[in-house]
Design a protein around this motif. Structure first.
Motif, PDB file in Angstrom:
ATOM      1  N   ARG A 316      -8.746   2.119 -10.362  1.00 18.62           N
ATOM      2  CA  ARG A 316      -8.455   2.041  -8.813  1.00 18.62           C
ATOM      3  C   ARG A 316      -7.349   1.407  -8.536  1.00 18.62           C
ATOM      4  O   ARG A 316      -6.870   1.651  -7.487  1.00 18.62           O
ATOM      5  N   ILE A 317      -7.177   0.279  -9.142  1.00 20.15           N
ATOM      6  CA  ILE A 317      -5.650  -0.672  -8.990  1.00 20.15           C
ATOM      7  C   ILE A 317      -4.680   0.263  -9.241  1.00 20.15           C
ATOM      8  O   ILE A 317      -3.745   0.080  -8.448  1.00 20.15           O
ATOM      9  N   THR A 318      -4.683   0.937 -10.236  1.00 20.06           N
ATOM     10  CA  THR A 318      -3.461   1.579 -10.777  1.00 20.06           C
ATOM     11  C   THR A 318      -3.308   2.869  -9.752  1.00 20.06           C
ATOM     12  O   THR A 318      -1.981   3.246  -9.598  1.00 20.06           O
ATOM     13  N   SER A 319      -4.272   3.489  -8.959  1.00 22.65           N
ATOM     14  CA  SER A 319      -4.302   4.564  -8.158  1.00 22.65           C
ATOM     15  C   SER A 319      -3.693   5.875  -8.776  1.00 22.65           C
ATOM     16  O   SER A 319      -3.120   6.645  -8.118  1.00 22.65           O
ATOM     17  N   LYS A 322      -7.987   8.890  -9.003  1.00 22.68           N
ATOM     18  CA  LYS A 322      -9.330   8.161  -8.713  1.00 22.68           C
ATOM     19  C   LYS A 322     -10.514   8.826  -8.858  1.00 22.68           C
ATOM     20  O   LYS A 322     -11.677   8.425  -8.921  1.00 22.68           O
ATOM     21  N   ASP A 355     -12.149 -12.129  -5.977  1.00 23.12           N
ATOM     22  CA  ASP A 355     -11.255 -12.701  -4.748  1.00 23.12           C
ATOM     23  C   ASP A 355     -11.770 -14.302  -4.595  1.00 23.12           C
ATOM     24  O   ASP A 355     -10.417 -14.770  -4.001  1.00 23.12           O
ATOM     25  N   ARG A 382      -4.526  -9.368  -5.558  1.00 27.37           N
ATOM     26  CA  ARG A 382      -4.173  -8.974  -4.423  1.00 27.37           C
ATOM     27  C   ARG A 382      -4.921  -7.375  -4.031  1.00 27.37           C
ATOM     28  O   ARG A 382      -5.451  -7.445  -2.938  1.00 27.37           O
ATOM     29  N   TYR A 383      -5.498  -6.752  -4.998  1.00 29.86           N
ATOM     30  CA  TYR A 383      -6.301  -5.616  -4.844  1.00 29.86           C
ATOM     31  C   TYR A 383      -7.724  -5.976  -4.258  1.00 29.86           C
ATOM     32  O   TYR A 383      -8.304  -5.551  -3.290  1.00 29.86           O
ATOM     33  N   CYS A 384      -8.068  -6.993  -5.014  1.00 30.84           N
ATOM     34  CA  CYS A 384      -9.610  -7.291  -4.700  1.00 30.84           C
ATOM     35  C   CYS A 384      -9.870  -8.131  -3.176  1.00 30.84           C
ATOM     36  O   CYS A 384     -10.674  -7.914  -2.592  1.00 30.84           O
ATOM     37  N   MET A 386      -7.590  -7.167  -0.920  1.00 33.68           N
ATOM     38  CA  MET A 386      -7.611  -6.321   0.241  1.00 33.68           C
ATOM     39  C   MET A 386      -9.093  -5.530   0.219  1.00 33.68           C
ATOM     40  O   MET A 386      -9.289  -5.324   1.331  1.00 33.68           O
ATOM     41  N   GLU A 387      -9.786  -5.321  -0.734  1.00 31.52           N
ATOM     42  CA  GLU A 387     -10.872  -4.657  -0.730  1.00 31.52           C
ATOM     43  C   GLU A 387     -12.077  -5.573   0.094  1.00 31.52           C
ATOM     44  O   GLU A 387     -12.832  -4.909   0.809  1.00 31.52           O
TER      45      GLU A 387
END
Length: 398
Positions: A316-319, A322, A355, A382-384, A386-387
């Motif tokens: 999910r992080i690398t996108s 998915k 996070d 950063r991803y966590c 944001m989620e």
């Protein structure tokens, strides 16, 4: 001397049979930083591993400058996936041959038998891969900690999650300094967790327990392992060579010499194969996996399950893609994230923990380049964040 008398003497010597409520900060001597630990090279002047440590003036970026290995490092091995594969259904029946890559399969498509790409490598024994992992899935349930010993229950031997975090973070630093294989760290954590879940331990003997767990794990996993004197020295006087040897005997006896635990790296590499060995996804998943094993929430969880969680979040992080198609469902042991409420809850729990961690893990963060915007730690954080801020709105979105 009978067996009971001998066991009693070992318990008395090690202190691994009793636990006292003593503040951990006064007993546990943390490993000094690299710049302050130059004396470590004096332990064995002929040791190439220790000489290499001396030259290291800072932390090595594991993604760009991997530490030297004496066996194949499958984590850094980029393989070209075969374009010609056979598609199989759940009954292992061949359906069709195809030149398409596995990433174009639709959700309702059968799964590819990816192990066939290793048929020219005898060391991979691809004919037995499915049987091996079937055994792993059975075996991993048998070698889990009996309970989460950081949670207060009806039993009295409970250790605070912050105390466990100190031990594991110290293990991460020692493991990196010794340049051991990833499997060694995970097995050491498993040994320590299994022992603590069933035995009382003096708080001032917890560092002895941790270093002995790493000592045992290295014997099982490593080819050229650190010497006993190095383990004793790295504790800064908290454990002698005799202490470690005595604790090793007692711990192995309590664990019934059961060390053949299915390592999470086995499951992670298998999922990476289904992903075409994408380097970025694999490196990110390794950090998430290591963080999960350091996190007390996942004590007692199957390594295959944690590996699937780490790899799912990493993709999910690398996108890059998915979808979690039938390939991933098959090679994760049957996990379907879209329809698995428990899996979704575990993913959210881990993302939330990254996070806003409840326990400090400075060595782990530094190992994965904390403070570097392009480092793995900051990318995942950063991803966590944001989620969590968006209530996990995109974590399971197709």
């Amino acid at each position: 001397m009978n067996t009971n008398d001998e066991s009693s003497q070992i318990q008395h010597k090690t202190g691994l049979s009793q636990m006292e409520s003593i503040p951990i900060g006064k007993q546990l001597k943390p490993l000094k930083k690299y710049s302050d630990r130059g004396a470590l090279v004096e332990v064995n002047a002929n040791s190439k591993r220790i000489n290499a440590i001396k030259k290291d003036n800072g932390r090595t970026n594991p993604t760009t400058q991997p530490m030297p290995r004496v066996r194949k490092d499958l984590d850094n091995l980029d393989r070209n996936t075969s374009k010609k594969r056979r598609i199989y259904n759940d009954n292992d029946d061949i359906i069709i041959s195809t030149n398409q890559n596995n990433d174009v399969l639709q959700k309702d498509s059968p799964w590819f038998k990816l192990d066939e790409q290793d048929k020219n490598d005898p060391s991979m024994v691809y004919e037995y891969s499915d049987n091996i992992f079937e055994y792993f899935y059975k075996r991993e349930s048998e070698l889990l900690p009996l309970r989460n010993y950081t949670v207060k229950t009806e039993t009295k031997h409970t250790i605070r999650s912050s105390v466990r975090a100190i031990l594991i973070d110290w293990l991460v630093e020692v493991h990196e300094k010794f340049q051991c294989f990833p499997e060694t760290l995970y097995l050491a954590i498993n040994i320590m967790d299994r022992f603590l879940a069933a035995n009382k331990v003096n708080t001032d003997k917890l560092q002895l327990l941790a270093v002995t767990s790493l000592f045992i794990a290295a014997k099982f996993e490593e080819i050229h392992l650190p010497k006993l004197a190095e383990y004793a020295y790295i504790t800064d006087g908290a454990a002698t060579k005799e202490d470690i040897k005595t604790a090793e005997l007692y711990m192995l006896t309590k664990l019934k010499f059961e060390l053949a635990w299915p390592n999470p790296m086995n499951f992670l590499r298998r999922l990476s194969k289904a992903d075409g060995y994408d380097t970025e996804t694999r490196n990110i998943s390794k950090y998430i996996l290591e963080f999960a094993f350091c996190c007390p929430n996942f004590i007692g969880e199957k390594p295959s399950y944690i590996s699937a969680i780490a790899f799912f979040i990493a993709r999910r992080i690398t996108s890059k893609d998915k979808t979690w198609d039938n390939n991933f469902i098959h090679y994760s042991g049957g996990i379907d994230p879209v329809n698995d409420i428990r899996f979704q809850s575990a993913c959210k729990q881990l993302v939330n923990e990254i996070d806003t961690p409840r326990t400090r893990l400075p060595s782990l963060k530094m190992k994965y380049n904390e403070g570097d915007p392009k480092g793995i730690h900051d990318i995942v954080l950063r991803y966590c964040t944001m989620e969590v801020d968006h209530s996990f709105s995109t974590l399971f979105a197709l």
